[in-house]
Design an enzyme around this catalytic site. Structure first.
Site, PDB file in Angstrom:
ATOM      1  CE  LYS A  67      -3.237   3.034   0.635  1.00  0.00           C
ATOM      2  NZ  LYS A  67      -4.248   3.513  -0.331  1.00  0.00           N
ATOM      3  CB  SER A  90     -12.995   8.632  -1.237  1.00  0.00           C
ATOM      4  OG  SER A  90     -12.172   9.785  -1.056  1.00  0.00           O
ATOM      5  N   GLY A 108      -8.110   7.633   1.166  1.00  0.00           N
ATOM      6  CA  GLY A 108      -7.581   8.766   2.006  1.00  0.00           C
ATOM      7  C   GLY A 108      -6.116   8.175   2.381  1.00  0.00           C
ATOM      8  CB  CYS A 118      -3.083   9.351  -4.004  1.00  0.00           C
ATOM      9  SG  CYS A 118      -4.614   9.082  -2.775  1.00  0.00           S
ATOM     10  CG  ASN A 166      -3.849   5.548  -8.908  1.00  0.00           C
ATOM     11  OD1 ASN A 166      -4.989   5.053  -8.420  1.00  0.00           O
ATOM     12  ND2 ASN A 166      -2.845   5.908  -7.998  1.00  0.00           N
TER      13      ASN A 166
HETATM   14  C1  LIG Z   1      -2.539   6.496  -2.484  1.00  0.00           C
HETATM   15  C2  LIG Z   1      -3.902   6.813  -2.415  1.00  0.00           C
HETATM   16  C3  LIG Z   1      -4.754   5.940  -3.422  1.00  0.00           C
HETATM   17  C4  LIG Z   1      -6.095   5.802  -2.880  1.00  0.00           C
HETATM   18  C5  LIG Z   1      -6.353   6.028  -1.434  1.00  0.00           C
HETATM   19  O1  LIG Z   1      -5.974   5.709  -0.688  1.00  0.00           O
HETATM   20  O2  LIG Z   1      -7.610   6.680  -1.582  1.00  0.00           O
HETATM   21  N1  LIG Z   1      -6.925   5.325  -3.788  1.00  0.00           N
HETATM   22  C6  LIG Z   1      -6.727   5.018  -5.237  1.00  0.00           C
HETATM   23  O3  LIG Z   1      -7.574   4.679  -5.563  1.00  0.00           O
HETATM   24  N2  LIG Z   1      -5.403   5.294  -5.619  1.00  0.00           N
HETATM   25  C7  LIG Z   1      -4.297   5.879  -4.802  1.00  0.00           C
HETATM   26  O4  LIG Z   1      -3.249   6.237  -5.319  1.00  0.00           O
END
Ligand SMILES: C=Cc1c(C(=O)O)[nH]c(=O)[nH]c1=O
Length: 310
Positions: free
Chosen positions: A44, A69, A71, A129, A193
């Site tokens: 992650k 979302s 975060g 992100c 992404n």
């Molecule tokens: C690193 C945060 C990301 C997140 C998140 O942690 O909200 N969600 C995504 O779909 N892509 C991201 O790159």
């Protein structure tokens, strides 16, 4: 039928692995990935300090895909550095580390910490992100992205990658590629992404389905397949000497085949992995093998990047 991939000086038995963010936040998640039939695993995205992430509900699945979302909930970079330090690289699939610092200084501090330990894991800098209120995506601010890559390459001397947002205008593919081609050590880009700031509505409840940002979140799944394939093919064309990892809309052997036909070196699974679990890697790999057999292909290079045009 051989699904192996050799890239970045690594060997992968399968081209399939997780999209960062799915099944990779805790050591338990990472160990489940390591024990699965995936060809690699990625963590992650991590920040300097641990983060709770956005208020829930922050994830929702529909028939056609997902909205999230989250975060950036994560245990802080030290947690993933510890995992990377204790990882048995000689007897395990490749380990990728996703990094998404809240500021450039944070990103540089995290990358420096990994660099000092000279570990075999590969860093992937997340430029995309979409879910941090008030934080524009670096991937959509190319001067800022170039500056960040320049600062990283002032000291980081090993192959690394970046996670890109989807682009939707041909001029943007050109402009983004012009930046990425300046960095020899930037050996791959991962496209894409989630498609940022979508809105899913529940008709019965007459409501949004996630709490953060009044319901806005990154979109994944079937919704994004054509966009992800286009980003893969367009960056493969524009980044000679680099690789492109395909991510977006993969739920069966057919989509994995499409991504590789478009030129992807490896293929990540996000929404489908979240919903199905690690069994998805066995199922998708088998479906890909069956498809290859039916077409008379014995290895991925037989068709990689050979998408026909009319
Ligand atoms: C690193 C945060 C990301 C997140 C998140 O942690 O909200 N969600 C995504 O779909 N892509 C991201 O790159």
């Amino acid at each position: 039928i051989d699904l192996s991939v050799s890239w970045l000086g690594l060997e992968m038995k399968s081209p399939l692995y997780n999209a960062s963010g799915v099944m990779c936040r805790s050591v338990e998640d990472l160990e489940a990935m390591r024990a699965s039939s995936a060809g690699a695993l990625i963590t992650k995205s991590c920040t300097l300090e641990p983060r709770e992430g956005n208020p829930e509900p922050r994830y929702f699945a529909t028939k056609l895909g997902t909205i999230n979302s989250m975060g950036l909930p994560n245990y802080g970079y030290q947690y993933y550095l510890d995992y990377a330090q204790n990882y048995d690289y000689a007897n395990n699939k490749p380990l990728f580390i996703s990094i998404s610092g809240m500021t450039l200084a944070d990103n540089l501090a995290i990358i420096k910490a990994f660099h000092e330990r000279e570990l075999p894991c590969i860093l992937e800098v997340n430029l995309s992100c979409p879910n941090l209120p008030g934080k524009p995506q670096l991937g959509y601010d190319l001067p800022a992205a170039q500056n960040a890559l320049e600062k990283i390459c002032e000291f980081y001397d090993r192959p690394f990658g970046v996670k890109l947002p989807p682009y939707f205008d041909v001029s943007h593919f050109d402009q983004a590629a012009e930046v990425f081609n300046r960095f020899d050590l930037l050996k791959y880009v991962t496209c894409i992404n989630s498609v940022g700031n979508g809105l899913v509505i529940d008709v019965d409840a007459e409501s949004v389905v996630i709490k953060p940002k009044d319901g806005l979140g990154g979109i994944g799944g079937d919704y994004v397949l054509p966009t992800s394939l286009a980003n893969v093919r367009e960056f493969v064309r524009r980044l000679p000497g680099k690789q492109v990892v395909g991510c977006g809309g993969v739920k069966s052997g057919a989509e994995a085949f499409m991504h590789i036909l478009a030129g992807a070196i490896t293929v990540q699974v996000g929404s489908c992995l979240y919903e199905e679990g690690v069994g998805a890697f066995d199922r998708i790999a088998q479906e890909l093998k069956d498809l290859m057999a039916a077409k008379g292909y014995s290895k991925l290079d037989d068709f990689r990047g050979k998408l026909k045009t009319l």
